[in-house]
Design a protein around this motif. Structure first.
Motif, PDB file in Angstrom:
ATOM      1  N   LYS A  25      -6.940 -12.053  -3.078  1.00 17.49           N
ATOM      2  CA  LYS A  25      -7.887 -11.170  -2.375  1.00 17.49           C
ATOM      3  C   LYS A  25      -8.998 -11.991  -1.706  1.00 17.49           C
ATOM      4  O   LYS A  25      -9.518 -11.615  -0.660  1.00 17.49           O
ATOM      5  N   ASP A  83     -16.342  -8.257  -4.876  1.00 19.67           N
ATOM      6  CA  ASP A  83     -15.531  -7.524  -3.887  1.00 19.67           C
ATOM      7  C   ASP A  83     -14.046  -7.812  -4.081  1.00 19.67           C
ATOM      8  O   ASP A  83     -13.206  -6.901  -3.965  1.00 19.67           O
ATOM      9  N   ASP A 143     -11.123  -5.233  -5.002  1.00 18.18           N
ATOM     10  CA  ASP A 143      -9.895  -5.118  -4.189  1.00 18.18           C
ATOM     11  C   ASP A 143      -8.646  -5.154  -5.081  1.00 18.18           C
ATOM     12  O   ASP A 143      -7.682  -4.419  -4.854  1.00 18.18           O
ATOM     13  N   GLU A 183      -8.268  -1.879  -6.627  1.00 18.34           N
ATOM     14  CA  GLU A 183      -7.731  -0.892  -5.677  1.00 18.34           C
ATOM     15  C   GLU A 183      -6.218  -1.010  -5.520  1.00 18.34           C
ATOM     16  O   GLU A 183      -5.528  -0.021  -5.309  1.00 18.34           O
ATOM     17  N   ASP A 184      -5.746  -2.241  -5.690  1.00 11.87           N
ATOM     18  CA  ASP A 184      -4.299  -2.491  -5.600  1.00 11.87           C
ATOM     19  C   ASP A 184      -3.563  -2.074  -6.865  1.00 11.87           C
ATOM     20  O   ASP A 184      -2.363  -2.304  -6.993  1.00 11.87           O
TER      21      ASP A 184
END
Ligand code: UTP
Length: 297
Positions: free
Chosen positions: A218, A234, A238, A241-242
């Protein structure tokens, strides 16, 4: 197969501007709590958690840090000659084996996420720890060792977390909590330096992480976030979120923010009071200060 954490990244490439002018020539991580540099506390904590490879992300002007980990044969010889065995043992305990420690350069201070990314080739496809030496944590069981134990169960990303007052949340990465299970919380994500009043919880991330290689992928995006920096938070968000799990871990222990002057001074007092040879004198002095302060009021 259950994965083990044997590598740790120590990002120490920041400018340390809060300690200017000292940090013009002294790396922040070499500053001492009593008689040990911050970085020694970090190394000791990593070793206690089973870390075998120590990866430092450094920058221009951090030469003193590399020198610190070199053996000092002349000094050892002199101490041996003078029969100063105790000091000799202390000195030896700071030596690093050849090949145990690696240094990468971060050429520009683009942020903590970028510093971690700089070490990507030395991590490859394994989980890894990140330790920020300016967060010093005192406790019976070292913080990273507590987190490694939790990782043995979860086998997924874990960040050290602690409760902070609402007005301080905007200085930290803050967890968006899914389920609070006590020591461990599962998360829906996290936000770096949320604006006042928008923090998703009061659980803030501090400088200990166990991360999966997905976070490094990421970081390949090199997205800039809060403060115009490439933020580690961040990239972890990420990965979440995956679909990767990200847990917060409420460690046991007292954290000192040694990147700030107030935190550094508090840590100095706390670590000095924990030392038998210093406690009585310092305690007497502190009492005097408090009494004269009260008398003056
Ligand atoms: P800080 O936010 O404390 O920044 O970085 P800093 O530069 O060290 O200190 P100040 O704010 O100017 O006083 C947190 C950690 O991330 C590392 C720092 O070395 C520290 O361990 N870092 C930060 C990097 O390695 N590279 C960066 O680009 C930024």
């Amino acid at each position: 197969m259950r994965k083990k954490v044997t590598k740790a990244i120590f990002p120490v490439a920041g400018l340390g501007t809060r300690f200017l002018p000292a940090t013009k020539s002294v790396p922040k991580e070499i500053m001492t709590l009593v008689d040990r540099p911050l970085v020694q506390y970090a190394i000791d904590e990593a070793r206690a958690a089973g870390i075998k490879e120590f990866i430092f992300v450094t920058s221009r002007g951090k030469g003193a840090l590399e020198d610190y980990f070199d053996n000092a044969p002349q000094l050892e010889q002199e101490l041996r000659r003078k029969g100063k065995d105790e000091l000799l043992e202390i000195l030896k305990s700071t030596n690093m084996e050849s090949g145990e420690i690696a240094y990468m350069r971060q050429h520009k201070p683009l942020g903590l996420g970028h510093a971690v990314w700089c070490a990507r080739r030395l991590i490859a496809n394994e989980p890894f720890a990140v330790i920020l030496p300016d967060d010093v944590i005192a406790g019976d069981k070292p913080c990273l060792a507590q987190m490694v134990e939790a990782f043995e169960e979860t086998q997924s990303n874990i960040v050290a977390a602690m409760e902070v007052p609402e007005d301080q949340a905007s200085s930290y990465g803050v967890l968006d909590i899914k389920e609070d299970m006590g020591a461990i919380v599962s998360t829906k994500g996290m936000v770096e330096k949320p604006e006042f009043g928008t923090a998703p919880s009061n659980l803030a991330v501090i400088g200990r992480y166990i991360l999966t290689p997905t976070v490094l992928q990421k970081l390949n995006k090199k997205r800039t976030g809060a403060g115009g920096e490439i933020q580690l938070t961040d990239a972890i968000a990420d990965a979440r979120e995956d679909g990767e799990e990200v847990y917060g871990y409420r460690f046991k222990g007292q954290r000192f923010d040694c990147g700030s002057k107030a935190g550094f001074l508090q840590a100095t007092v706390a670590f000095a009071l924990a030392r038998d040879e210093l406690r009585d004198d310092l305690w007497a002095y502190l009492n005097d200060v408090v009494h004269s302060e009260k008398a003056a009021q």
